[in-house]
Design a protein around this motif. Structure first.
Motif, PDB file in Angstrom:
ATOM      1  N   PRO A 119     -10.927 -41.361  82.729  1.00 51.85           N
ATOM      2  CA  PRO A 119     -11.787 -40.779  83.767  1.00 51.85           C
ATOM      3  C   PRO A 119     -11.154 -39.650  84.571  1.00 51.85           C
ATOM      4  CG  PRO A 119     -11.031 -42.968  84.400  1.00 51.85           C
ATOM      5  CD  PRO A 119     -10.647 -42.787  82.972  1.00 51.85           C
ATOM      6  N   ARG A 120      -9.831 -39.660  84.718  1.00 52.30           N
ATOM      7  CA  ARG A 120      -9.180 -38.637  85.546  1.00 52.30           C
ATOM      8  C   ARG A 120      -8.707 -37.439  84.739  1.00 52.30           C
ATOM      9  NH1 ARG A 120      -5.555 -42.115  89.942  1.00 52.30           N
ATOM     10  NH2 ARG A 120      -7.288 -43.401  90.717  1.00 52.30           N
ATOM     11  N   SER A 121      -8.927 -37.466  83.432  1.00 52.55           N
ATOM     12  CA  SER A 121      -8.491 -36.367  82.575  1.00 52.55           C
ATOM     13  C   SER A 121      -9.673 -35.484  82.204  1.00 52.55           C
ATOM     14  CB  SER A 121      -7.850 -36.920  81.293  1.00 52.55           C
ATOM     15  OG  SER A 121      -6.684 -37.653  81.597  1.00 52.55           O
ATOM     16  N   THR A 122      -9.399 -34.211  81.978  1.00 53.09           N
ATOM     17  CA  THR A 122     -10.456 -33.289  81.558  1.00 53.09           C
ATOM     18  C   THR A 122     -10.899 -33.608  80.133  1.00 53.09           C
ATOM     19  OG1 THR A 122      -8.894 -31.694  80.645  1.00 53.09           O
ATOM     20  CG2 THR A 122      -9.464 -31.472  82.990  1.00 53.09           C
ATOM     21  N   ASN A 126      -8.608 -35.246  77.149  1.00 51.87           N
ATOM     22  CA  ASN A 126      -9.052 -36.419  76.389  1.00 51.87           C
ATOM     23  C   ASN A 126      -9.018 -36.148  74.891  1.00 51.87           C
ATOM     24  OD1 ASN A 126     -10.212 -38.997  77.764  1.00 51.87           O
ATOM     25  ND2 ASN A 126     -10.759 -37.330  79.169  1.00 51.87           N
ATOM     26  N   VAL A 127      -9.454 -34.974  74.487  1.00 54.17           N
ATOM     27  CA  VAL A 127      -9.479 -34.637  73.062  1.00 54.17           C
ATOM     28  C   VAL A 127      -8.059 -34.467  72.525  1.00 54.17           C
ATOM     29  CG1 VAL A 127     -10.251 -32.929  71.374  1.00 54.17           C
ATOM     30  CG2 VAL A 127     -11.772 -33.634  73.215  1.00 54.17           C
ATOM     31  N   GLU A 128      -7.158 -33.965  73.342  1.00 52.40           N
ATOM     32  CA  GLU A 128      -5.766 -33.775  72.924  1.00 52.40           C
ATOM     33  C   GLU A 128      -5.031 -35.087  72.679  1.00 52.40           C
ATOM     34  OE1 GLU A 128      -3.046 -30.853  74.782  1.00 52.40           O
ATOM     35  OE2 GLU A 128      -4.753 -30.394  76.078  1.00 52.40           O
ATOM     36  N   LEU A 129      -5.490 -36.174  73.295  1.00 51.54           N
ATOM     37  CA  LEU A 129      -4.708 -37.405  73.351  1.00 51.54           C
ATOM     38  C   LEU A 129      -4.197 -37.904  71.997  1.00 51.54           C
ATOM     39  CD1 LEU A 129      -3.638 -39.318  75.505  1.00 51.54           C
ATOM     40  CD2 LEU A 129      -5.701 -40.715  75.202  1.00 51.54           C
ATOM     41  N   PRO A 130      -5.021 -37.964  70.936  1.00 46.04           N
ATOM     42  CA  PRO A 130      -4.479 -38.438  69.646  1.00 46.04           C
ATOM     43  C   PRO A 130      -3.315 -37.591  69.140  1.00 46.04           C
ATOM     44  CG  PRO A 130      -6.871 -38.383  69.589  1.00 46.04           C
ATOM     45  CD  PRO A 130      -6.459 -37.671  70.841  1.00 46.04           C
ATOM     46  N   LEU A 131      -3.343 -36.296  69.464  1.00 42.11           N
ATOM     47  CA  LEU A 131      -2.277 -35.407  69.006  1.00 42.11           C
ATOM     48  C   LEU A 131      -1.011 -35.594  69.840  1.00 42.11           C
ATOM     49  CD1 LEU A 131      -4.358 -32.147  68.389  1.00 42.11           C
ATOM     50  CD2 LEU A 131      -3.842 -34.029  66.812  1.00 42.11           C
ATOM     51  N   VAL A 132      -1.172 -36.012  71.092  1.00 39.65           N
ATOM     52  CA  VAL A 132      -0.007 -36.351  71.915  1.00 39.65           C
ATOM     53  C   VAL A 132       0.752 -37.503  71.279  1.00 39.65           C
ATOM     54  CG1 VAL A 132       0.755 -37.245  74.164  1.00 39.65           C
ATOM     55  CG2 VAL A 132      -1.064 -35.527  74.059  1.00 39.65           C
ATOM     56  N   TYR A 133      -0.006 -38.533  70.840  1.00 42.09           N
ATOM     57  CA  TYR A 133       0.623 -39.698  70.208  1.00 42.09           C
ATOM     58  C   TYR A 133       1.321 -39.325  68.897  1.00 42.09           C
ATOM     59  CZ  TYR A 133      -2.042 -42.588  73.470  1.00 42.09           C
ATOM     60  OH  TYR A 133      -2.554 -43.174  74.597  1.00 42.09           O
ATOM     61  N   GLU A 146      -9.277 -27.384  71.612  1.00 41.43           N
ATOM     62  CA  GLU A 146     -10.303 -26.397  71.964  1.00 41.43           C
ATOM     63  C   GLU A 146     -11.247 -26.160  70.786  1.00 41.43           C
ATOM     64  OE1 GLU A 146      -7.896 -23.123  73.206  1.00 41.43           O
ATOM     65  OE2 GLU A 146      -7.811 -23.792  75.309  1.00 41.43           O
ATOM     66  N   ALA A 147     -10.693 -26.104  69.568  1.00 41.04           N
ATOM     67  CA  ALA A 147     -11.536 -25.915  68.386  1.00 41.04           C
ATOM     68  C   ALA A 147     -12.442 -27.113  68.159  1.00 41.04           C
ATOM     69  CB  ALA A 147     -10.657 -25.671  67.159  1.00 41.04           C
ATOM     70  N   ALA A 148     -11.928 -28.320  68.411  1.00 40.47           N
ATOM     71  CA  ALA A 148     -12.737 -29.529  68.237  1.00 40.47           C
ATOM     72  C   ALA A 148     -13.885 -29.562  69.241  1.00 40.47           C
ATOM     73  CB  ALA A 148     -11.870 -30.766  68.375  1.00 40.47           C
ATOM     74  N   LEU A 149     -13.623 -29.171  70.482  1.00 35.50           N
ATOM     75  CA  LEU A 149     -14.700 -29.105  71.477  1.00 35.50           C
ATOM     76  C   LEU A 149     -15.726 -28.047  71.088  1.00 35.50           C
ATOM     77  CD1 LEU A 149     -12.745 -29.536  74.830  1.00 35.50           C
ATOM     78  CD2 LEU A 149     -14.524 -31.057  73.944  1.00 35.50           C
ATOM     79  N   ALA A 150     -15.260 -26.914  70.574  1.00 33.66           N
ATOM     80  CA  ALA A 150     -16.195 -25.888  70.110  1.00 33.66           C
ATOM     81  C   ALA A 150     -17.057 -26.414  68.968  1.00 33.66           C
ATOM     82  CB  ALA A 150     -15.425 -24.648  69.676  1.00 33.66           C
ATOM     83  N   ALA A 151     -16.468 -27.252  68.117  1.00 28.43           N
ATOM     84  CA  ALA A 151     -17.201 -27.779  66.960  1.00 28.43           C
ATOM     85  C   ALA A 151     -18.319 -28.728  67.354  1.00 28.43           C
ATOM     86  CB  ALA A 151     -16.236 -28.484  66.007  1.00 28.43           C
ATOM     87  N   VAL A 152     -18.281 -29.260  68.591  1.00 28.35           N
ATOM     88  CA  VAL A 152     -19.374 -30.118  69.068  1.00 28.35           C
ATOM     89  C   VAL A 152     -20.172 -29.428  70.174  1.00 28.35           C
ATOM     90  CG1 VAL A 152     -18.165 -32.226  68.400  1.00 28.35           C
ATOM     91  CG2 VAL A 152     -17.915 -31.365  70.745  1.00 28.35           C
ATOM     92  N   GLN A 155     -17.402 -26.081  74.239  1.00 24.45           N
ATOM     93  CA  GLN A 155     -16.296 -25.208  74.601  1.00 24.45           C
ATOM     94  C   GLN A 155     -16.344 -24.781  76.066  1.00 24.45           C
ATOM     95  OE1 GLN A 155     -18.800 -24.719  72.499  1.00 24.45           O
ATOM     96  NE2 GLN A 155     -19.037 -22.561  71.910  1.00 24.45           N
ATOM     97  N   ASN A 156     -17.538 -24.808  76.680  1.00 26.17           N
ATOM     98  CA  ASN A 156     -17.673 -24.407  78.080  1.00 26.17           C
ATOM     99  C   ASN A 156     -17.496 -25.567  79.060  1.00 26.17           C
ATOM    100  OD1 ASN A 156     -18.255 -21.734  77.311  1.00 26.17           O
ATOM    101  ND2 ASN A 156     -20.434 -22.215  77.061  1.00 26.17           N
ATOM    102  N   ARG A 157     -17.179 -26.756  78.544  1.00 31.59           N
ATOM    103  CA  ARG A 157     -16.988 -27.917  79.404  1.00 31.59           C
ATOM    104  C   ARG A 157     -15.565 -28.481  79.278  1.00 31.59           C
ATOM    105  NH1 ARG A 157     -21.000 -26.079  80.980  1.00 31.59           N
ATOM    106  NH2 ARG A 157     -23.031 -27.075  81.388  1.00 31.59           N
ATOM    107  N   ALA A 158     -14.662 -27.702  78.757  1.00 34.89           N
ATOM    108  CA  ALA A 158     -13.308 -28.188  78.471  1.00 34.89           C
ATOM    109  C   ALA A 158     -12.578 -28.653  79.719  1.00 34.89           C
ATOM    110  CB  ALA A 158     -12.493 -27.097  77.766  1.00 34.89           C
ATOM    111  N   ARG A 159     -12.843 -28.030  80.870  1.00 35.06           N
ATOM    112  CA  ARG A 159     -12.107 -28.361  82.102  1.00 35.06           C
ATOM    113  C   ARG A 159     -12.851 -29.378  82.975  1.00 35.06           C
ATOM    114  NH1 ARG A 159      -9.544 -25.623  79.108  1.00 35.06           N
ATOM    115  NH2 ARG A 159      -7.849 -24.193  79.612  1.00 35.06           N
TER     116      ARG A 159
END
Length: 260
Positions: A119-122, A126-133, A146-152, A155-159
């Motif tokens: 809830p406290r993350s943009t 949130n989308v980056e999280l699997p790649l962090v692991y 960013e590309a994954a958000l664009a694919a759904v 892209q204008n709601r990333a923040r």
């Protein structure tokens, strides 16, 4: 709307399977039994089916049919009591917890009914999280998220944080998070269950577009209406496959059984 090829390239699926190719998922005589109050419960009782790359399949059934147990096994969150489950030729039976976790992280993207966003993350975080692991460097994971958000189409709601997004937008973020690791399988558990009908239809259209692009999708649902939208559906009852065919036909059989 799904953006053009450049944005989608970072989450591009593998090439669609062919008839001569081994199935992506192989489920053979699968059983899962539990001991409850001194009695044996057969949650799955001899389930068999294959899923090829690029298929869009619904696993449908009422509460107690075994679909949640099957989803846990397909997602490498549980192991069968008997039978075989292979993903890309690897049998999950006998794998250690660490090996199961590694297989799950490499091959499967999850979409949940309740979104499961921090809830406290943009949306981007949130989308980056699997790649962090996975230990992906910051610059690369940011670009891929960013590309994954664009694919759904977000892209204008990333923040934006989850509480600043609608239910449908939250589910799109969850789908982007599932896609960002370029999984072999997208596994969705009741993905429209927390959405109104109109928003649920938007998410189904997004799944249809992902299928068109070649992603392999398995949706677990109790809704015949959703199963009817899928090219193929597998119906479970009492832990067994009772129908496997065109989504509309299997959904209609389920509706008839419910009305009987």
């Amino acid at each position: 709307m799904i953006p053009g090829p450049r944005a989608a390239a970072a989450v591009a699926p593998p090439a669609a399977g062919t008839r001569g190719e081994a199935p992506l998922l192989e489920v053979e005589a699968l059983t899962r039994h539990y001991a409850v109050g001194g009695e044996e419960v057969r949650a799955l009782d001899g389930v068999s089916f294959h899923v090829r790359r690029g298929e869009w399949v619904a696993i449908v059934g009422q509460s107690g049919s075994g679909k949640s147990t099957l989803m846990n096994i397909l997602g490498c969150l549980d192991t069968p009591t008997g039978g075989r489950y292979r993903i890309r030729g690897q049998d999950v039976a006998g794998l250690s917890d660490d090996a199961l976790a590694d297989l799950r992280n490499r091959e499967i993207g999850f979409v949940f009914q309740t979104f499961q966003l921090l809830p406290r993350s943009t949306a981007l975080a949130n989308v980056e999280l699997p790649l962090v692991y996975r230990g992906v460097p910051r610059g690369e994971r940011r670009a891929r998220a960013e590309a994954a958000l664009a694919a759904v189409g977000l892209q204008n709601r990333a923040r934006h944080r989850p509480n600043e997004l609608s239910g449908g937008q939250r589910q799109r973020v969850a789908i982007a998070r599932a896609l960002v690791g370029e999984p072999s399988l997208l596994l969705a558990d009741e993905p429209t269950g927390n959405l109104d009908s109109a928003t649920g239809d938007e998410i189904v259209r997004l799944f249809a577009e992902l299928h068109r692009r070649g992603h392999t999708l398995v949706l677990v649902t109790h809704e015949p209406r959703l199963a009817a939208r899928c090219p193929r559906a597998i119906r479970l009852s009492d832990g067994r496959v009772v129908a496997d065919g065109a989504g509309r036909e299997v959904a209609a059989l389920g509706a008839q059984a419910a009305g009987a």
